[in-house]
Write an enzyme that holds these catalytic residues in place. Structure first.
Site, mmCIF file in Angstrom:
data_model
loop_
_atom_site.group_PDB
_atom_site.id
_atom_site.type_symbol
_atom_site.label_atom_id
_atom_site.label_comp_id
_atom_site.label_asym_id
_atom_site.label_seq_id
_atom_site.Cartn_x
_atom_site.Cartn_y
_atom_site.Cartn_z
ATOM 1 N N SER A 96 -72.044 134.125 23.848
ATOM 2 C CA SER A 96 -73.334 133.461 23.744
ATOM 3 C C SER A 96 -73.688 133.286 22.279
ATOM 4 O O SER A 96 -73.314 134.105 21.430
ATOM 5 C CB SER A 96 -74.417 134.290 24.443
ATOM 6 O OG SER A 96 -75.714 133.831 24.107
ATOM 7 N N SER A 97 -74.434 132.247 21.971
ATOM 8 C CA SER A 97 -74.856 132.023 20.589
ATOM 9 C C SER A 97 -75.842 133.075 20.105
ATOM 10 O O SER A 97 -76.105 133.178 18.906
ATOM 11 C CB SER A 97 -75.473 130.624 20.444
ATOM 12 O OG SER A 97 -76.588 130.479 21.308
ATOM 13 N N CYS A 98 -76.397 133.894 21.014
ATOM 14 C CA CYS A 98 -77.343 134.934 20.600
ATOM 15 C C CYS A 98 -76.648 136.075 19.862
ATOM 16 O O CYS A 98 -77.323 136.988 19.358
ATOM 17 C CB CYS A 98 -78.117 135.469 21.796
ATOM 18 S SG CYS A 98 -77.158 136.537 22.878
ATOM 19 N N TYR A 125 -78.549 142.243 25.091
ATOM 20 C CA TYR A 125 -77.565 141.284 25.604
ATOM 21 C C TYR A 125 -76.601 140.867 24.496
ATOM 22 O O TYR A 125 -75.382 140.795 24.703
ATOM 23 C CB TYR A 125 -78.292 140.061 26.167
ATOM 24 C CG TYR A 125 -77.386 138.965 26.671
ATOM 25 C CD1 TYR A 125 -76.654 139.133 27.849
ATOM 26 C CD2 TYR A 125 -77.270 137.750 25.999
ATOM 27 C CE1 TYR A 125 -75.825 138.122 28.323
ATOM 28 C CE2 TYR A 125 -76.448 136.745 26.459
ATOM 29 C CZ TYR A 125 -75.729 136.937 27.627
ATOM 30 O OH TYR A 125 -74.901 135.936 28.088
ATOM 31 N N LYS A 129 -72.444 141.267 24.224
ATOM 32 C CA LYS A 129 -71.530 140.141 24.001
ATOM 33 C C LYS A 129 -70.693 140.333 22.737
ATOM 34 O O LYS A 129 -69.504 139.979 22.703
ATOM 35 C CB LYS A 129 -72.321 138.829 23.936
ATOM 36 C CG LYS A 129 -72.825 138.353 25.285
ATOM 37 C CD LYS A 129 -71.676 138.070 26.228
ATOM 38 C CE LYS A 129 -72.107 137.530 27.562
ATOM 39 N NZ LYS A 129 -70.965 137.271 28.464
ATOM 40 N N HIS A 168 -83.605 130.571 32.229
ATOM 41 C CA HIS A 168 -83.626 130.098 30.850
ATOM 42 C C HIS A 168 -84.622 128.947 30.703
ATOM 43 O O HIS A 168 -85.223 128.502 31.676
ATOM 44 C CB HIS A 168 -82.226 129.657 30.425
ATOM 45 C CG HIS A 168 -81.288 130.796 30.196
ATOM 46 N ND1 HIS A 168 -80.273 131.124 31.068
ATOM 47 C CD2 HIS A 168 -81.219 131.702 29.187
ATOM 48 C CE1 HIS A 168 -79.617 132.178 30.601
ATOM 49 N NE2 HIS A 168 -80.155 132.546 29.472
#
Length: 309
Positions: A96-98, A125, A129, A168
């Site tokens: 994920s880009s987070c 989260y 990841k 989301h």
């Protein structure tokens, strides 16, 4: 959402050469180590797309941080370890880009990983990841495994989660504007200032990216990186403010009322735009525009509403 899209694309792109092995959540609990190992021993897959995850928006990440970090750590660890022990030839982990710092330079390059403080609202989260990425990198370093990671930007499309609290931003807005239209509501209130900028990618595009990365010869993929780095960004290449996104969703749904923003609620990261130039150099490009993707997503939402009835 992503796993279903990958299956659809595999069947349309590579059929009949591919033999898909899948399991529903009710049939296989990926947080159960023994069950996952037994499944891998029985099925003996050659290639693994690891798209399973516990996901959600700002509300869900704030409300269930323990679930988000624990379940994702367990899913990743069990699948990757079982893939190694059963001799899987190649594995693709979807992150994920987070994973990137809250204030990372824009657009965000892969080397920004672990260069700053994460966004607090989804830190558990993100840490899970990051651990998945590092697990893949570590197996590459120690054992020479061909494990790769793909970092998607914000995704949307058919199969999305339209839960009123845990979804989301795009599915949440679609649901809210749709019900506001049916109720004849004169306004819809959106969390935050509307100023943060986000990048969005249609789910079939990320499925194509996943298959493309999985099928690249190892020397071609590895040539893009130094040392053990193995994660590559996948984004649309342009972003939009949450305010403009909300107005675009409202037009897609044909909601005629006012759109207001609650500045007392959290905004999250100010901007999150990925630099996807590595993946583009490897031969992939997105195909579905945000406007067209929203139309397809709303059509999917309407189908899900009819199924509920």
């Amino acid at each position: 959402m992503v796993g279903s899209a990958i299956c659809r694309r595999l069947l349309s792109v590579e059929s009949p050469s591919v033999n898909l092995i899948t399991a529903t959540r009710s049939a296989l609990d990926l947080t159960d180590q023994a069950s996952v190992r037994a499944y891998f021993m029985r099925e003996k897959p050659d290639y693994v797309y690891l798209a399973a995850a516990r996901v959600g928006g700002i509300f869900a990440n704030n409300a269930y941080p323990a679930n988000f970090i624990f379940e994702n750590l367990m899913i990743q660890t069990n699948v990757i370890a079982s893939a190694f022990s059963t001799g899987v030839k190649r594995l693709l982990f979807l992150g994920s880009s987070c994973i990137y710092p809250k204030l990372a330079m824009q657009p965000i390059v892969e080397e920004s990983l672990l260069s700053g403080v994460l966004e607090p609202t989804n830190e558990p989260y993100a840490i899970a990841k990051i651990a998945g990425i590092k697990l893949c990198e570590s197996f590459r370093r120690q054992y020479g495994c061909d494990y790769r990671s793909l970092m998607p930007t914000n995704l949307f499309g058919p199969g999305d989660n339209y839960h009123p609290e845990n979804s989301h931003v795009i599915p949440s807005l679609i649901r809210r504007f749709h019900h506001a239209k049916l109720a004849g509501a004169d306004k819809v209130i959106v969390w935050g200032s509307g100023l943060p900028r986000r990048e969005f990618l249609y789910v079939d595009d990320i499925a194509d990216a996943a298959i493309h990365v999985m099928n690249l010869p190892r020397d071609v993929f590895d040539a893009q990186f130094e040392d053990s780095l193995c994660h590559v960004n996948a984004g649309y290449g342009a972003d939009i403010t949450i305010k403009d996104l909300a107005l675009l969703v409202a037009r897609t749904v044909d909601y005629k009322g006012e759109v207001e923003f609650d500045v007392s609620m959290p905004d999250g990261t100010p901007r999150k735009l990925l630099d996807s130039s590595r993946l583009q150099r490897l031969g992939w490009q997105p195909k579905v525009s945000l406007k067209r993707g929203l139309e397809l997503a709303y059509f999917d939402f309407l189908k899900s509403v009819r199924r509920e009835k």
